[in-house]
Enzyme design. Structure first.
Site, PDB file in Angstrom:
ATOM      1  N   THR A 115       0.771  -1.353  -0.027  1.00  0.00           N
ATOM      2  CA  THR A 115       0.000  -0.171  -0.174  1.00  0.00           C
ATOM      3  C   THR A 115       0.790   1.344   0.125  1.00  0.00           C
ATOM      4  O   THR A 115       1.845   1.215   0.464  1.00  0.00           O
ATOM      5  CB  THR A 115      -0.977   0.080   1.378  1.00  0.00           C
ATOM      6  OG1 THR A 115      -1.503   1.242   1.475  1.00  0.00           O
ATOM      7  CG2 THR A 115       0.084  -0.405   2.460  1.00  0.00           C
ATOM      8  N   ASP A 116       0.298   2.397  -0.484  1.00  0.00           N
ATOM      9  CA  ASP A 116       0.987   3.600  -0.677  1.00  0.00           C
ATOM     10  C   ASP A 116       1.066   4.133   0.866  1.00  0.00           C
ATOM     11  O   ASP A 116       1.858   5.096   1.002  1.00  0.00           O
ATOM     12  CB  ASP A 116       0.277   4.820  -1.371  1.00  0.00           C
ATOM     13  CG  ASP A 116      -1.327   4.774  -0.931  1.00  0.00           C
ATOM     14  OD1 ASP A 116      -1.794   4.161  -0.067  1.00  0.00           O
ATOM     15  OD2 ASP A 116      -1.831   5.740  -1.804  1.00  0.00           O
ATOM     16  N   GLU A 117       0.279   3.485   1.774  1.00  0.00           N
ATOM     17  CA  GLU A 117       0.265   4.114   3.465  1.00  0.00           C
ATOM     18  C   GLU A 117       1.550   3.728   3.885  1.00  0.00           C
ATOM     19  O   GLU A 117       1.985   4.515   5.006  1.00  0.00           O
ATOM     20  CB  GLU A 117      -1.013   3.392   3.998  1.00  0.00           C
ATOM     21  CG  GLU A 117      -2.325   3.888   3.497  1.00  0.00           C
ATOM     22  CD  GLU A 117      -3.297   3.479   4.138  1.00  0.00           C
ATOM     23  OE1 GLU A 117      -3.390   3.630   5.485  1.00  0.00           O
ATOM     24  OE2 GLU A 117      -4.477   3.267   3.763  1.00  0.00           O
ATOM     25  N   TYR A 139      -1.436   0.026  11.143  1.00  0.00           N
ATOM     26  CA  TYR A 139      -1.530  -0.790   9.539  1.00  0.00           C
ATOM     27  C   TYR A 139      -0.397  -0.562   9.052  1.00  0.00           C
ATOM     28  O   TYR A 139       0.111  -1.490   8.384  1.00  0.00           O
ATOM     29  CB  TYR A 139      -3.156  -0.445   9.096  1.00  0.00           C
ATOM     30  CG  TYR A 139      -3.211  -0.879   7.562  1.00  0.00           C
ATOM     31  CD1 TYR A 139      -3.206  -2.072   7.331  1.00  0.00           C
ATOM     32  CD2 TYR A 139      -3.009   0.239   6.672  1.00  0.00           C
ATOM     33  CE1 TYR A 139      -3.388  -2.467   5.975  1.00  0.00           C
ATOM     34  CE2 TYR A 139      -2.998  -0.026   5.487  1.00  0.00           C
ATOM     35  CZ  TYR A 139      -3.091  -1.372   4.914  1.00  0.00           C
ATOM     36  OH  TYR A 139      -3.407  -1.707   3.678  1.00  0.00           O
ATOM     37  N   LYS A 143       2.318  -3.215   7.462  1.00  0.00           N
ATOM     38  CA  LYS A 143       2.467  -3.268   6.105  1.00  0.00           C
ATOM     39  C   LYS A 143       4.085  -2.887   5.675  1.00  0.00           C
ATOM     40  O   LYS A 143       4.642  -3.768   4.685  1.00  0.00           O
ATOM     41  CB  LYS A 143       1.620  -2.658   5.252  1.00  0.00           C
ATOM     42  CG  LYS A 143       0.134  -2.884   5.233  1.00  0.00           C
ATOM     43  CD  LYS A 143      -0.073  -4.295   4.729  1.00  0.00           C
ATOM     44  CE  LYS A 143      -0.162  -4.246   3.022  1.00  0.00           C
ATOM     45  NZ  LYS A 143      -0.423  -5.874   2.524  1.00  0.00           N
TER      46      LYS A 143
HETATM   47  P1  NAD Z   1      -9.671  -7.387   2.539  1.00  0.00           P
HETATM   48  O1  NAD Z   1      -9.474  -7.295   4.062  1.00  0.00           O
HETATM   49  O2  NAD Z   1     -10.769  -7.508   2.039  1.00  0.00           O
HETATM   50  O3  NAD Z   1      -9.296  -9.056   2.624  1.00  0.00           O
HETATM   51  C1  NAD Z   1      -8.065  -9.518   3.300  1.00  0.00           C
HETATM   52  C2  NAD Z   1      -8.382 -11.083   3.165  1.00  0.00           C
HETATM   53  O4  NAD Z   1      -7.184 -11.641   3.796  1.00  0.00           O
HETATM   54  C3  NAD Z   1      -9.607 -11.586   3.826  1.00  0.00           C
HETATM   55  O5  NAD Z   1     -10.126 -12.524   3.082  1.00  0.00           O
HETATM   56  C4  NAD Z   1      -9.042 -12.199   4.916  1.00  0.00           C
HETATM   57  O6  NAD Z   1      -9.844 -13.536   5.541  1.00  0.00           O
HETATM   58  C5  NAD Z   1      -7.768 -12.635   4.617  1.00  0.00           C
HETATM   59  N1  NAD Z   1      -6.645 -12.896   5.817  1.00  0.00           N
HETATM   60  C6  NAD Z   1      -6.607 -12.180   6.896  1.00  0.00           C
HETATM   61  N2  NAD Z   1      -5.655 -12.477   7.615  1.00  0.00           N
HETATM   62  C7  NAD Z   1      -5.249 -13.807   7.028  1.00  0.00           C
HETATM   63  C8  NAD Z   1      -4.387 -14.639   7.337  1.00  0.00           C
HETATM   64  N3  NAD Z   1      -3.334 -14.702   8.412  1.00  0.00           N
HETATM   65  N4  NAD Z   1      -4.055 -15.847   6.858  1.00  0.00           N
HETATM   66  C9  NAD Z   1      -4.738 -15.976   5.550  1.00  0.00           C
HETATM   67  N5  NAD Z   1      -5.689 -15.156   5.253  1.00  0.00           N
HETATM   68  C10 NAD Z   1      -5.997 -13.935   5.879  1.00  0.00           C
HETATM   69  O7  NAD Z   1      -8.535  -6.672   1.935  1.00  0.00           O
HETATM   70  P2  NAD Z   1      -8.216  -6.013   0.736  1.00  0.00           P
HETATM   71  O8  NAD Z   1      -8.989  -4.593   0.564  1.00  0.00           O
HETATM   72  O9  NAD Z   1      -8.787  -7.015  -0.434  1.00  0.00           O
HETATM   73  O10 NAD Z   1      -6.764  -5.778   0.634  1.00  0.00           O
HETATM   74  C11 NAD Z   1      -6.010  -6.954   0.016  1.00  0.00           C
HETATM   75  C12 NAD Z   1      -4.427  -6.645   0.355  1.00  0.00           C
HETATM   76  O11 NAD Z   1      -4.408  -5.186  -0.837  1.00  0.00           O
HETATM   77  C13 NAD Z   1      -4.115  -6.101   1.545  1.00  0.00           C
HETATM   78  O12 NAD Z   1      -2.707  -6.773   1.540  1.00  0.00           O
HETATM   79  C14 NAD Z   1      -4.015  -4.543   1.563  1.00  0.00           C
HETATM   80  O13 NAD Z   1      -3.117  -4.183   2.430  1.00  0.00           O
HETATM   81  C15 NAD Z   1      -3.753  -4.300   0.313  1.00  0.00           C
HETATM   82  N6  NAD Z   1      -4.115  -2.947  -0.243  1.00  0.00           N
HETATM   83  C16 NAD Z   1      -5.628  -2.722  -0.160  1.00  0.00           C
HETATM   84  C17 NAD Z   1      -5.967  -1.184  -0.586  1.00  0.00           C
HETATM   85  C18 NAD Z   1      -7.372  -1.037  -0.547  1.00  0.00           C
HETATM   86  O14 NAD Z   1      -7.844  -0.053  -0.634  1.00  0.00           O
HETATM   87  N7  NAD Z   1      -8.304  -2.105  -0.207  1.00  0.00           N
HETATM   88  C19 NAD Z   1      -5.300  -0.461  -1.278  1.00  0.00           C
HETATM   89  C20 NAD Z   1      -3.762  -0.867  -1.401  1.00  0.00           C
HETATM   90  C21 NAD Z   1      -3.268  -2.302  -0.805  1.00  0.00           C
END
Ligand code: NAD
Length: 312
Positions: A115-117, A139, A143
């Site tokens: 993430t950009d964060e 968070y 990351k």
């Molecule tokens: P989300 O919270 O919707 O999904 C996360 C998934 O990971 C869930 O299905 C959860 O059950 C699973 N999970 C959590 N802990 C786990 C573990 N210990 N073992 C196995 N599975 C596990 O998140 P998202 O929004 O789909 O984000 C996915 C990735 O993208 C993350 O790494 C997040 O940091 C990154 N990201 C998200 C965004 C955003 O805006 N949503 C932006 C940039 C990066």
């Protein structure tokens, strides 16, 4: 090609599994509150319920995959402010265990989704991939920790891992704790919109389909040990975003309730994605079109969100 998608029952991972479904997909997911197996409806894949912190399980699941893409994470800043332990566990220790398993299995390519964060907050201009990491929320710190472990495995052990860092992602099937699905589902349910502080925080928005196509491109062409930014196509303050959502659902500003600001709330994020564009990336989903389609999806799918709450 066999692809392991960790966190594949969540928002972005399930979309990735859907667009990569021509390949053989295994989803490994702990099925936390943020997961929903319905996210994978119509996607041909094997699903393994399990934890990326479980080294024994990983030693059985990871071998035989040509590509591992790690989406598994605790992903909500507000929850990390309430308690950071689960964030450190999954986002740092889980990444370490997964990278170790990929090394042991000789996985040919790994993409770690970040993430950009991790960079903190920027007043003006945009970060390049060599900007210092200055995370400000638990968070973001967790990351950043996971990213550093993955990069260290690339340097020390030659792990062929590539990192993507993306901006705020939106689209169907995002858990209604994040601002767009929270505000849309609140309006659909006749509830007020809790807007943090002065609402002047600026975010770059990218549709989940563009985010996932960027990940596919980096999986194909990214150089191991490198980081690639995936920038959004629209920059808005939260007030501007709220106005768009109110207009889309025919509601007025009196549905907005100002609430105390999030602790340590980052003011602005912005990424320079020149490096990704040099690989051939171009976003496809325009902001207006993507937002309209997203609002329509939540309007048409109340059964998906009606039992999901911001507190899990
Ligand atoms: P989300 O919270 O919707 O999904 C996360 C998934 O990971 C869930 O299905 C959860 O059950 C699973 N999970 C959590 N802990 C786990 C573990 N210990 N073992 C196995 N599975 C596990 O998140 P998202 O929004 O789909 O984000 C996915 C990735 O993208 C993350 O790494 C997040 O940091 C990154 N990201 C998200 C965004 C955003 O805006 N949503 C932006 C940039 C990066």
């Amino acid at each position: 090609m066999r692809i392991l998608v960790t966190g594949g029952a969540g928002f972005i991972g399930s979309h990735f599994a859907r667009i990569a479904a021509a390949e053989r997909i295994t989803v490994l997911d702990r099925l936390t509150y943020a997961a929903d197996l319905a996210n994978l409806d119509g996607v041909a894949c094997d699903v393994v319920e399990g934890d990326i912190c479980d080294a024994g399980l990983l030693s059985r699941v990871v071998p035989g995959h040509d590509l591992v893409v790690n989406f598994a994470a605790e992903s909500h800043v507000d929850r990390s402010i309430e308690g950071a332990a689960e964030f450190v566990r999954t986002n740092v220790l889980g990444v370490q265990a997964l990278m170790r398993a990929c090394l042991d299995a000789g996985t040919p390519k790994v993409v770690h989704v970040s993430t950009d964060e991790v960079y903190g907050s920027i007043e003006s201009g945009s970060w390049r991939e060599d900007a210092p990491l200055r995370p400000r929320s638990p968070y973001a710190a967790s990351k950043a920790g996971g990213d550093l472990i993955a990069l260290a495995d690339a340097t020390t052990h030659g792990l062929p891992v590539v990192i993507t860092r993306c901006g705020n992602t939106y689209g169907p099937r995002q858990y209604p704790e994040k601002i767009i699905p929270l505000f849309v589902t609140n309006l659909l349910a006749g509830r007020k919109l809790p807007l943090y502080g002065d609402g002047g925080n600026i975010r770059e928005w990218i549709h989940v389909d563009d985010h996932c196509r960027a990940i596919q491109l980096v999986a194909e062409r990214g150089v191991p040990g490198e980081v690639y930014h995936v920038a959004g196509s629209a920059q808005l303050t939260n007030v501007e975003l709220t106005e768009r959502l109110l207009a889309a659902l025919g509601a007025d500003w009196d549905m907005v309730e100002r609430v105390a600001d999030r602790k340590g709330h980052d003011r602005r994020y912005s990424l320079d994605d020149t490096k990704l564009r040099a690989l051939g990336y171009r976003p496809r989903v325009g902001w207006e079109e993507g937002l309209a389609e997203t609002v329509r999806w939540y309007t048409d799918n109340p059964s998906w969100w009606k039992d999901k709450t911001p507190t899990g």
